[in-house]
Design an enzyme around this catalytic site. Structure first.
Site, PDB file in Angstrom:
ATOM      1  N   ASP A   1       0.860  -1.265   0.056  1.00  0.00           N
ATOM      2  CA  ASP A   1       0.032  -0.097   0.015  1.00  0.00           C
ATOM      3  C   ASP A   1       0.727   1.415   0.060  1.00  0.00           C
ATOM      4  O   ASP A   1       0.109   2.301  -0.375  1.00  0.00           O
ATOM      5  CB  ASP A   1      -0.719   0.111   1.199  1.00  0.00           C
ATOM      6  CG  ASP A   1      -0.205  -0.403   2.460  1.00  0.00           C
ATOM      7  OD1 ASP A   1       0.759   0.306   2.854  1.00  0.00           O
ATOM      8  OD2 ASP A   1      -0.728  -1.180   3.400  1.00  0.00           O
TER       9      ASP A   1
ATOM     10  N   HIS B   1       6.358  -7.817  -1.607  1.00  0.00           N
ATOM     11  CA  HIS B   1       5.261  -8.115  -2.318  1.00  0.00           C
ATOM     12  C   HIS B   1       4.959  -7.198  -3.435  1.00  0.00           C
ATOM     13  O   HIS B   1       3.896  -7.455  -4.202  1.00  0.00           O
ATOM     14  CB  HIS B   1       4.096  -8.600  -1.598  1.00  0.00           C
ATOM     15  CG  HIS B   1       4.282  -9.726  -0.540  1.00  0.00           C
ATOM     16  ND1 HIS B   1       3.706  -9.999   0.570  1.00  0.00           N
ATOM     17  CD2 HIS B   1       5.195 -10.846  -0.843  1.00  0.00           C
ATOM     18  CE1 HIS B   1       4.177 -11.143   1.093  1.00  0.00           C
ATOM     19  NE2 HIS B   1       4.862 -11.757   0.255  1.00  0.00           N
TER      20      HIS B   1
END
Length: 249
Positions: free
Chosen positions: A110, A125
């Site tokens: 995010d 990731h």
């Protein structure tokens, strides 16, 4: 945990960080959940509403890229509206205190750590706001909310989110850089991670087997909680207390 045990663990954690030669911080979905971003594995996780096989695998994307992009656009909206919390800012503050003796490895996609001021960050990731072409080497950063499937500006093929999906390996360069940092560090601070997703959970395993110190901050206990300093609670409430002690000297 009674109040005395809690305060003692806060003090011990601050002292371990203060005396460390190099600290690596590992964060998971729990810290972002405190900013209102749903987790995958918590009781209110995204996977309780959607099947990961339908949305977060290469097979799902090639079968229905429009559906996958709709989902990622929805997630982008949530993340863009979210703000870094006190946990994110505290980790950025630890970086400013430890300077070159610090690195952050996040499993989150995010970008909230960077928005809070963290600079030395490995995105294990990937990042939901990066896109890459499925046919060539084109990549770009974009916060756009798509209604149609985005196309590559270089070759005209379709773009996909530059994140690691289920069934995909972590890029080798990320694995190697993370492993180098973990080996160099003498303390690991694990924040908001379930410690069940490998290879990231392997970093904690390595620290414990090597006799190095590990501090774990998580709402729930993990498979490693009995072998480290575990503090139950929210990162946004615990980390500021640790930082406050660090800043006193």
């Amino acid at each position: 945990m009674n109040g005395e045990d809690f305060e003692e663990k806060i003090y011990i954690s601050a002292e371990l960080i203060r005396k460390s030669n190099f600290i690596v911080v590992l964060t998971g979905a729990g810290i972002s959940a405190e900013s209102g971003i749903p987790t995958f594995r918590g009781k209110d996780g995204l996977w309780n509403k959607y099947s990961p096989q339908e949305l977060a695998t290469p097979q799902a994307f090639y079968k229905n890229p429009s559906l996958v992009w709709q989902w990622y656009s929805w997630r982008r909206k949530i993340i863009k509206q979210a703000q870094p919390n006190a946990g994110h800012y505290s980790i950025a503050r630890i970086e400013s205190i430890k300077k070159e003796k610090f690195f952050l490895i996040t499993q989150n996609i995010d970008g909230l750590h960077q928005r809070a001021g963290s600079k030395k960050v490995i995105e294990f990731h990937g990042n939901i706001f990066r896109e890459k072409c499925i046919s060539c080497d084109f990549k770009k950063y974009s916060e756009e909310i798509y209604e149609d499937i985005p196309k590559c500006e270089k070759c005209g093929s379709i773009l996909r989110p530059d994140v690691v999906w289920f069934g995909e390996p972590i890029p080798q360069s990320i694995i190697e850089e993370s492993a180098r940092i973990v080996k160099e560090a003498d303390i690991l601070l694990s924040v908001g991670t379930s410690s069940v997703v490998y290879p990231a959970a392997g970093f904690i395993e390595y620290f414990i087997s090597s006799g190095k110190k590990v501090i774990e901050i998580n709402i729930e206990r993990t498979p490693f909680s009995d072998f480290l300093v575990h503090i139950s609670g929210k990162a946004g409430e615990i980390l500021p207390k640790i930082v406050e002690l660090l800043e006193k000297t």
